[in-house]
Design a protein around this motif. Structure first.
Motif, PDB file in Angstrom:
ATOM      1  N   SER A   6       0.649   7.046  -6.688  1.00 58.00           N
ATOM      2  CA  SER A   6      -0.565   7.839  -6.930  1.00 58.00           C
ATOM      3  C   SER A   6      -0.480   9.231  -6.313  1.00 58.00           C
ATOM      4  O   SER A   6      -1.464   9.970  -6.310  1.00 58.00           O
TER       5      SER A   6
ATOM      6  N   ASN B 264       1.840   1.926  -3.541  1.00 66.13           N
ATOM      7  CA  ASN B 264       0.699   2.463  -4.295  1.00 66.13           C
ATOM      8  C   ASN B 264       0.435   3.924  -3.944  1.00 66.13           C
ATOM      9  O   ASN B 264       0.081   4.726  -4.820  1.00 66.13           O
TER      10      ASN B 264
ATOM     11  N   ASP C  92       0.833  -1.210   0.000  1.00 67.10           N
ATOM     12  CA  ASP C  92       0.000   0.000   0.000  1.00 67.10           C
ATOM     13  C   ASP C  92       0.865   1.256   0.000  1.00 67.10           C
ATOM     14  O   ASP C  92       0.495   2.273  -0.607  1.00 67.10           O
TER      15      ASP C  92
ATOM     16  N   LYS D 167       8.614  -0.714  -9.183  1.00 64.02           N
ATOM     17  CA  LYS D 167       8.073   0.333 -10.046  1.00 64.02           C
ATOM     18  C   LYS D 167       9.211   1.161 -10.635  1.00 64.02           C
ATOM     19  O   LYS D 167      10.006   1.743  -9.887  1.00 64.02           O
TER      20      LYS D 167
END
Length: 292
Positions: free
Chosen positions: A137, A133, A130, A151
């Motif tokens: 974002s 993420n 999380d 990523k």
């Protein structure tokens, strides 16, 4: 056109009430009226109409308001960019698993606040997936994670490589031999270890098939479970340092692979002063915070 006059128009257009606009701007009503009249003369169109006691924007006023709002949005962005040259400011959102907050980050947070009291910190407790993420974002500015982000847009700074142990409680260890323990007690591990392949690797290295597997999102819960004689656990050696020293937990195996801890943020935000200042403090202070 002067920015001061345009700001007056924006406030009047927002409020559609000269009294309220005067209070907000700190001007007298005649001063505001004069500024609006000067602006109307410059553009050659009336900006406001009055119907009874109500004030409305004219078509020219609506068009003007749209562009003035965009103008001051750009001015606001410019102000923020200039402030970034002076030092850290604004709100910094930091996302990390609870384990890092409770064991390592509190000391570093105190130091950061001491040096940068103008920065408002928002601390988010979540699992490593999380946290990644939230970074991608833009819901968080900085993250601390166990493992790797995976990523390409994320910058990662290695903080440490933790030893991973397979352990059980002293009571279980003294009552049963090692082969019995490995065959008859459940194997407890953290969910992110499974994603990293550490769960399966530990089973391969130990060459056994546990009676059952228990996956948990919390290392604290894993530690409590193994202390309560629930079974065998795969866990960070850092987390159980005291329990190992006191003999409450007994190591059965040390995994060859280490668990990497990374500090993460978006690559295209790496030059932001607030992010950079926090990252530098964590990287420099991590060894002391973790007792290395």
């Amino acid at each position: 056109m002067e920015l001061r006059t345009l700001k007056t128009f924006q406030v009047v257009a927002d409020q559609l009430n000269l009294t309220k606009a005067a209070e907000m701007l700190g001007y007298t009503q005649p001063t505001i009226t004069l500024q609006i009249q000067t602006l109307e003369k410059e553009i050659g169109h009336p900006l406001f109409n009055r119907v009874g006691k109500k004030t409305f924007l004219t078509p020219a006023g609506k068009m003007m308001k749209e562009h003035v709002d965009k103008l001051f949005a750009v001015v606001s962005q410019m102000d923020k960019a200039i402030k970034m040259l002076d030092g850290p400011y604004g709100t910094l959102v930091v996302a990390a698993p609870e384990y890092y907050w409770t064991h390592y980050l509190s000391q570093l947070i105190r130091s950061y606040i001491h040096h940068h009291p103008q920065v408002k910190l928002k601390l988010v407790s979540c699992n490593s997936a999380d946290a990644v993420n939230m970074i991608t974002s833009n819901e968080a500015d900085i993250g601390i994670i166990a493992g790797v982000s995976g990523k390409p847009e994320v910058e990662s700074k290695l903080l440490e490589q933790e030893k991973l142990l397979v352990v059980t409680s002293r009571e279980i260890y003294e009552k049963h031999d090692r082969s019995y323990i490995m065959e008859h007690f459940p194997f407890i591990y953290k969910e992110s270890y499974n994603l990293e392949g550490l769960h399966s690797q530990s089973i391969t290295e130990l060459d056994y098939h546990p009676a059952a597997a228990i996956e948990s999102s919390s290392e604290e819960a894993i530690k409590i479970a193994v202390l309560n004689h629930t079974g065998v656990a795969l866990i960070s050696a850092n987390l159980i340092r005291e329990e190992l020293a006191s003999g409450l937990l007994v190591p059965l195996h040390q995994l060859e692979q280490r668990l990497d801890t990374h500090l993460i943020f978006l690559k295209d935000r790496s030059e932001e002063t607030t992010i950079r200042s926090f990252a530098e403090l964590v990287i420099e202070g991590w060894p002391e915070a973790t007792g290395r």
